[in-house]
Design a protein around this motif. Sequence first.
Motif, PDB file in Angstrom:
ATOM      1  N   GLY A  13       0.813  -1.210   0.000  1.00  0.00           N
ATOM      2  CA  GLY A  13       0.000   0.000   0.000  1.00  0.00           C
ATOM      3  C   GLY A  13       0.851   1.265   0.000  1.00  0.00           C
ATOM      4  N   ARG A  14       1.967   1.228   0.695  1.00  0.00           N
ATOM      5  CA  ARG A  14       2.840   2.407   0.784  1.00  0.00           C
ATOM      6  C   ARG A  14       3.482   2.763  -0.551  1.00  0.00           C
ATOM      7  N   ILE A  15       3.658   1.788  -1.434  1.00  0.00           N
ATOM      8  CA  ILE A  15       4.248   2.104  -2.739  1.00  0.00           C
ATOM      9  C   ILE A  15       3.174   2.423  -3.781  1.00  0.00           C
ATOM     10  N   GLY A  16       1.914   2.441  -3.355  1.00  0.00           N
ATOM     11  CA  GLY A  16       0.852   2.889  -4.247  1.00  0.00           C
ATOM     12  C   GLY A  16      -0.059   1.818  -4.802  1.00  0.00           C
ATOM     13  N   VAL A  17       0.087   0.565  -4.360  1.00  0.00           N
ATOM     14  CA  VAL A  17      -0.796  -0.495  -4.833  1.00  0.00           C
ATOM     15  C   VAL A  17      -2.182  -0.297  -4.214  1.00  0.00           C
ATOM     16  N   GLU A  18      -3.200  -0.270  -5.063  1.00  0.00           N
ATOM     17  CA  GLU A  18      -4.577  -0.093  -4.606  1.00  0.00           C
ATOM     18  C   GLU A  18      -5.456  -1.301  -4.905  1.00  0.00           C
ATOM     19  N   LYS A  19      -5.109  -2.035  -5.981  1.00  0.00           N
ATOM     20  CA  LYS A  19      -5.922  -3.188  -6.354  1.00  0.00           C
ATOM     21  C   LYS A  19      -5.032  -4.402  -6.537  1.00  0.00           C
ATOM     22  N   MET A  20      -5.499  -5.540  -6.015  1.00  0.00           N
ATOM     23  CA  MET A  20      -4.761  -6.792  -6.110  1.00  0.00           C
ATOM     24  C   MET A  20      -5.566  -7.788  -6.940  1.00  0.00           C
ATOM     25  N   HIS A  21      -4.878  -8.407  -7.892  1.00  0.00           N
ATOM     26  CA  HIS A  21      -5.467  -9.492  -8.673  1.00  0.00           C
ATOM     27  C   HIS A  21      -4.832 -10.794  -8.198  1.00  0.00           C
ATOM     28  N   LEU A  22      -5.612 -11.607  -7.510  1.00  0.00           N
ATOM     29  CA  LEU A  22      -5.129 -12.899  -7.023  1.00  0.00           C
ATOM     30  C   LEU A  22      -5.270 -13.931  -8.140  1.00  0.00           C
ATOM     31  N   VAL A  23      -4.161 -14.574  -8.493  1.00  0.00           N
ATOM     32  CA  VAL A  23      -4.165 -15.515  -9.604  1.00  0.00           C
ATOM     33  C   VAL A  23      -3.676 -16.876  -9.123  1.00  0.00           C
ATOM     34  N   THR A  24      -4.440 -17.916  -9.400  1.00  0.00           N
ATOM     35  CA  THR A  24      -3.965 -19.274  -9.183  1.00  0.00           C
ATOM     36  C   THR A  24      -4.154 -20.045 -10.482  1.00  0.00           C
ATOM     37  N   VAL A  25      -3.117 -20.777 -10.857  1.00  0.00           N
ATOM     38  CA  VAL A  25      -3.118 -21.499 -12.126  1.00  0.00           C
ATOM     39  C   VAL A  25      -3.253 -22.993 -11.839  1.00  0.00           C
ATOM     40  N   VAL A  26      -4.249 -23.609 -12.432  1.00  0.00           N
ATOM     41  CA  VAL A  26      -4.468 -25.038 -12.272  1.00  0.00           C
ATOM     42  C   VAL A  26      -3.713 -25.777 -13.374  1.00  0.00           C
ATOM     43  N   PRO A  27      -2.782 -26.647 -13.034  1.00  0.00           N
ATOM     44  CA  PRO A  27      -2.071 -27.407 -14.067  1.00  0.00           C
ATOM     45  C   PRO A  27      -3.028 -28.257 -14.884  1.00  0.00           C
ATOM     46  N   ALA A  28      -2.664 -28.502 -16.134  1.00  0.00           N
ATOM     47  CA  ALA A  28      -3.541 -29.235 -17.042  1.00  0.00           C
ATOM     48  C   ALA A  28      -3.824 -30.657 -16.565  1.00  0.00           C
ATOM     49  N   ASN A  29      -2.909 -31.223 -15.752  1.00  0.00           N
ATOM     50  CA  ASN A  29      -3.097 -32.621 -15.330  1.00  0.00           C
ATOM     51  C   ASN A  29      -3.864 -32.753 -14.030  1.00  0.00           C
ATOM     52  N   VAL A  30      -4.395 -31.645 -13.500  1.00  0.00           N
ATOM     53  CA  VAL A  30      -5.183 -31.685 -12.269  1.00  0.00           C
ATOM     54  C   VAL A  30      -6.654 -31.484 -12.629  1.00  0.00           C
ATOM     55  N   ARG A  79     -10.669 -12.022   1.708  1.00  0.00           N
ATOM     56  CA  ARG A  79     -11.144 -11.320   2.892  1.00  0.00           C
ATOM     57  C   ARG A  79      -9.991 -10.604   3.600  1.00  0.00           C
ATOM     58  N   VAL A  80      -8.842 -11.270   3.714  1.00  0.00           N
ATOM     59  CA  VAL A  80      -7.683 -10.661   4.372  1.00  0.00           C
ATOM     60  C   VAL A  80      -7.210  -9.423   3.605  1.00  0.00           C
ATOM     61  N   ILE A  81      -7.125  -9.530   2.292  1.00  0.00           N
ATOM     62  CA  ILE A  81      -6.621  -8.415   1.487  1.00  0.00           C
ATOM     63  C   ILE A  81      -7.607  -7.260   1.478  1.00  0.00           C
ATOM     64  N   GLU A  82      -8.906  -7.554   1.410  1.00  0.00           N
ATOM     65  CA  GLU A  82      -9.911  -6.489   1.457  1.00  0.00           C
ATOM     66  C   GLU A  82      -9.881  -5.791   2.807  1.00  0.00           C
ATOM     67  N   ASP A  83      -9.696  -6.547   3.886  1.00  0.00           N
ATOM     68  CA  ASP A  83      -9.615  -5.945   5.215  1.00  0.00           C
ATOM     69  C   ASP A  83      -8.419  -5.009   5.335  1.00  0.00           C
ATOM     70  N   ALA A  84      -7.377  -5.260   4.508  1.00  0.00           N
ATOM     71  CA  ALA A  84      -6.193  -4.390   4.525  1.00  0.00           C
ATOM     72  C   ALA A  84      -6.400  -3.139   3.673  1.00  0.00           C
ATOM     73  N   GLY A  85      -7.557  -3.018   3.022  1.00  0.00           N
ATOM     74  CA  GLY A  85      -7.887  -1.792   2.296  1.00  0.00           C
ATOM     75  C   GLY A  85      -7.731  -1.857   0.791  1.00  0.00           C
ATOM     76  N   PHE A  86      -7.504  -3.040   0.226  1.00  0.00           N
ATOM     77  CA  PHE A  86      -7.329  -3.173  -1.220  1.00  0.00           C
ATOM     78  C   PHE A  86      -8.622  -3.633  -1.890  1.00  0.00           C
ATOM     79  N   ASP A  87      -8.793  -3.216  -3.140  1.00  0.00           N
ATOM     80  CA  ASP A  87      -9.782  -3.859  -3.995  1.00  0.00           C
ATOM     81  C   ASP A  87      -9.177  -5.184  -4.460  1.00  0.00           C
TER      82      ASP A  87
END
Length: 282
Positions: free
Chosen positions: A27-44, A66-74
């Motif tokens: 947040g201090r360096i200016g991040v306002e929105k977080m995109h959480l990405v998880t990649v599912v391998p093709a064999n799963v 929920r944790v990231i939103e509570d910290a003030g991020f979209d």
Amino acid sequence: MKAVCATDLSAASEATIQNETCLECLGRIGVEKMHLVTVVPANVHAGMPGMDFEGRRKRALKRYRRVIEDAGFDVETHVVRGTPHRRINGIAETVGADLTLVGSRGKSPLENRVIGSTARNLARTSERPLLVNRIERGVDDPEVMYEHLFRRILYATDFSANAEDAFEAFSFLRNATQKATLVHVRTPKDPELPDEIDPEAKLAELAGQLEEWGIETETDVRDGDPADEILAAEAEYDPTTILVGSRGHSRLRRLLLGSVSEEIVARADGNVLLVPPGAHSR
């Protein structure tokens, strides 16, 4: 600023997400929105016997959100299938991310892949600044190595255009950085710098710019193998993050580029912020 945070849902990769201080640093360096990405391998597959991948994934992402939103991020979440570093880079491009964040170790019990290899692949291919967040190795319940991500920066430069791009990262890091160590490595493997470039004077000039922003600075000119000397400087000065250009070819000499930055990602004890060529001209 927008950041992509790649997670394999392992204990290691969620360490930054669950650490309030790390989130505050972003947040201090200016991040306002977080995109959480998880990649599912093709064999799963969700229907694999005895494996509730889908349910566990949804519960984990809901908790992280929920944790990231509570910290003030979209927050926006993305679950995609394919090759991790390609899909992470693709989402970063799609959403116009300013930073990609990835943990540096951890084998996911859900996805059965190693986030460390993804970090190395991202180091080679990312076209946006990449923060490799170092997580404790060899423990069942790991934590981040440094809670204050950007408090002490070690900036390594070969005075190339890519190194200059990396230095520009201080324009947003300065709000979270208290001290910076500027390092240049002279090496017999590469041609000498032109006579008009004095390493000590050039580092002093860069230090002056940071001091104007209230950042305490020191400089160090070393001799030897670039990666070895940068890591030796890390051991000596104990930065929370090493800042380097990630690749490109210097017209002066090949130093902090390609294989050297990858070696730093693999061997550094702390965090590494890699800045690719032209990252701040987007």
